[in-house]
Enzyme design. Structure first.
Site, PDB file in Angstrom:
ATOM      1  N   ASP A  85      66.876  -1.720  85.739  1.00  0.00           N
ATOM      2  CA  ASP A  85      66.054  -0.700  85.113  1.00  0.00           C
ATOM      3  C   ASP A  85      66.487   0.680  85.629  1.00  0.00           C
ATOM      4  O   ASP A  85      66.397   0.955  86.827  1.00  0.00           O
ATOM      5  CB  ASP A  85      64.583  -0.976  85.488  1.00  0.00           C
TER       6      ASP A  85
ATOM      7  N   ASP B 182      72.134   7.710  78.202  1.00  0.00           N
ATOM      8  CA  ASP B 182      72.697   7.183  76.957  1.00  0.00           C
ATOM      9  C   ASP B 182      71.736   6.099  76.469  1.00  0.00           C
ATOM     10  O   ASP B 182      72.021   4.915  76.502  1.00  0.00           O
ATOM     11  CB  ASP B 182      74.084   6.615  77.269  1.00  0.00           C
TER      12      ASP B 182
ATOM     13  N   GLU C   8      72.446  -0.576  83.151  1.00  0.00           N
ATOM     14  CA  GLU C   8      72.039  -1.040  81.815  1.00  0.00           C
ATOM     15  C   GLU C   8      70.984  -2.119  82.019  1.00  0.00           C
ATOM     16  O   GLU C   8      71.187  -3.071  82.767  1.00  0.00           O
ATOM     17  CB  GLU C   8      73.263  -1.577  81.058  1.00  0.00           C
TER      18      GLU C   8
ATOM     19  N   PRO D  46      62.454  -0.596  75.186  1.00  0.00           N
ATOM     20  CA  PRO D  46      62.839  -0.466  76.590  1.00  0.00           C
ATOM     21  C   PRO D  46      63.211   0.957  77.002  1.00  0.00           C
ATOM     22  O   PRO D  46      63.182   1.273  78.178  1.00  0.00           O
ATOM     23  CB  PRO D  46      64.035  -1.421  76.722  1.00  0.00           C
TER      24      PRO D  46
END
Lengths: 291, 291
Positions: free
Chosen positions: B143, B162, B112, B169
């Site tokens: 990242d 997801d 995440e 981003p």
């Protein structure tokens, strides 16, 4: 409602906690107060023309196909021998248009309480009202509840209850007396479908109607199904199928015939796979209906 | 956007022509500007707590099950032998929670980019973040694009993308270079799923991603599917399933096993019928994807 949404350019449906809004071009194409409701047509940016009653979206040109194809072709293609159809409500004409795609149909009776809805659709929604002058159509302005009380036993192969929300003039279309009459007027192998609101919004309408129909028809002959309708609150909309005889909504389907029909008619939503899939309810909906 | 919607009590998603709004209780439970986005948690009236980034709804307590169960259990139960999973995004924890329902899973890596999303969920969304401390979870803040570039070949049985919308981003999670890396990192029988926006809203994201994946995986191994998510714009949301080997999303399903799993885990949306039905696309969606 969202009190300070700009009602000059936005149509909003919903309740005090959720809202769904469509921007339109400002001017009303049609606006008339009928004895029952305020009927308007707007030109929206995202969904073409929009028919509203009392400010609530009834249908839009862009997504009405999902509603009308699914309320009509599911029972028509399960039954396969429908000759005589009754539609209660549905004055915009979309349901009649879909029924008349089936050449075996001999007559359609449409009973719409509000002549202004028909007028608005005739003037500004030509793709919906395109068959309202069809020779097989018997178009009556009147109260569907009174009509069905006086109709003869075992008259129709299919009865479609194409109502607005269970408030205002459509309230009486969500109760047991009405559906007892519907069953009486169906031929022995007859079918009915009704719009039954959203499992997420007005969910008590869906549960009440399911229980009501299970008490009238035999329980295993009542089958709710789901359709994506983006311009209705929550986007998840339900219909209920009920059979007087033993015509099962998907076991009785001739998939090849249904698919050939969908392709020949260039349907936009319905296909044979979607017919079957619509009855597969998410678990929370199953639980809602079994409670 | 609806310029004059009261932002003190309504969250609104949509664009300049449609809007979807949820009323909340006014105060933010959580509010923090991360290096990437403004992360907030609100208490809504209709859908429980709501996680937003830059004012857009990411998930709500009331309907997150539809999203998380369907992005996870469809590939898990098609594959049936998943041991090692990578999740890109999904910092709220809902996807990890669903993956860890499967006892055969040996490890989950979550990458995440925004630690503040994880923090918000840990503090205010306990039903989502409940397994973020699980011993099988390898939680990385970083990242996802860089992570997958450096990951070894043929490492994961399942990769789940997801992501949020393909702006900000998450933009790099919707392009070909990224999915080439995803395929490389899948084991020979590996699967991937990705959220792919709505056929009615951001539909070019769905079509572009479908074409992109068809060019990477073999065309008949890419299968979009649909889920009802009432708090996302239009309520009709899509995911895409893609297989590196020949694991078919429904022909490979053991329906009895899938249904037993759904019941044992008390899932709220997923069941074996819905697994199959989700791949039955309305005709206009089929056409959109074949264009």
């Amino acid at each position: 409602m969202v009190a300070n949404l700009d009602t000059q350019t936005w149509l909003t449906d919903g309740d005090k906690n959720i809202a769904f809004s469509i921007r339109h071009q400002g001017k009303r194409l049609f606006q008339q107060q009928s004895p029952y409701q305020l009927v308007e047509v707007f030109e929206s940016y995202a969904y073409g023309r929009v028919l509203t009653v009392d400010g609530l979206v009834m249908c839009t040109e862009a997504d009405e196909h999902a509603y009308h194809e699914m309320i009509v072709h599911v029972p028509m293609l399960a039954h396969r021998q429908v000759r005589k159809v009754l539609v209660i409500g549905g004055g915009d004409g979309g349901t009649v248009r879909e029924i008349l795609r089936h050449p075996k149909v001999e007559s359609v009776t449409l009973v719409e309480i509000d002549a202004v809805v028909i007028e608005a659709s005739r003037q500004y929604l030509p793709t919906l009202s395109s068959t309202l002058n069809h020779e097989k159509l018997n178009l009556l302005i009147g109260d569907g509840i009174e009509y069905i009380q006086q109709a003869s036993d075992e008259t129709f192969d299919l009865i479609i209850v194409d109502s607005s929300d269970p408030i205002g003039p459509a309230q009486g279309l969500f109760n047991k007396d009405f559906f007892l009459q519907v069953k009486r007027c169906l031929r022995p192998n007859g079918l009915m479908t009704a719009q039954s609101e959203s499992p997420w919004f007005h969910s008590e309408s869906l549960t009440d109607l399911t229980h009501c129909l299970r008490s009238i028809f035999e329980g295993d002959r009542v089958h709710p199904y789901l359709v994506f309708i983006p311009t209705y609150p929550t986007g998840m909309w339900s219909f209920i199928y009920a059979a007087k005889g033993d015509i099962h909504p998907w076991q009785n389907l001739d998939r090849a015939q249904a698919q050939a029909f969908a392709e020949r008619e260039s349907l936009q939503y319905y296909n044979a796979d979607v017919h079957l899939a619509a009855f597969s309810l998410p678990t929370f909906v199953r639980k809602l209906l079994s409670a």
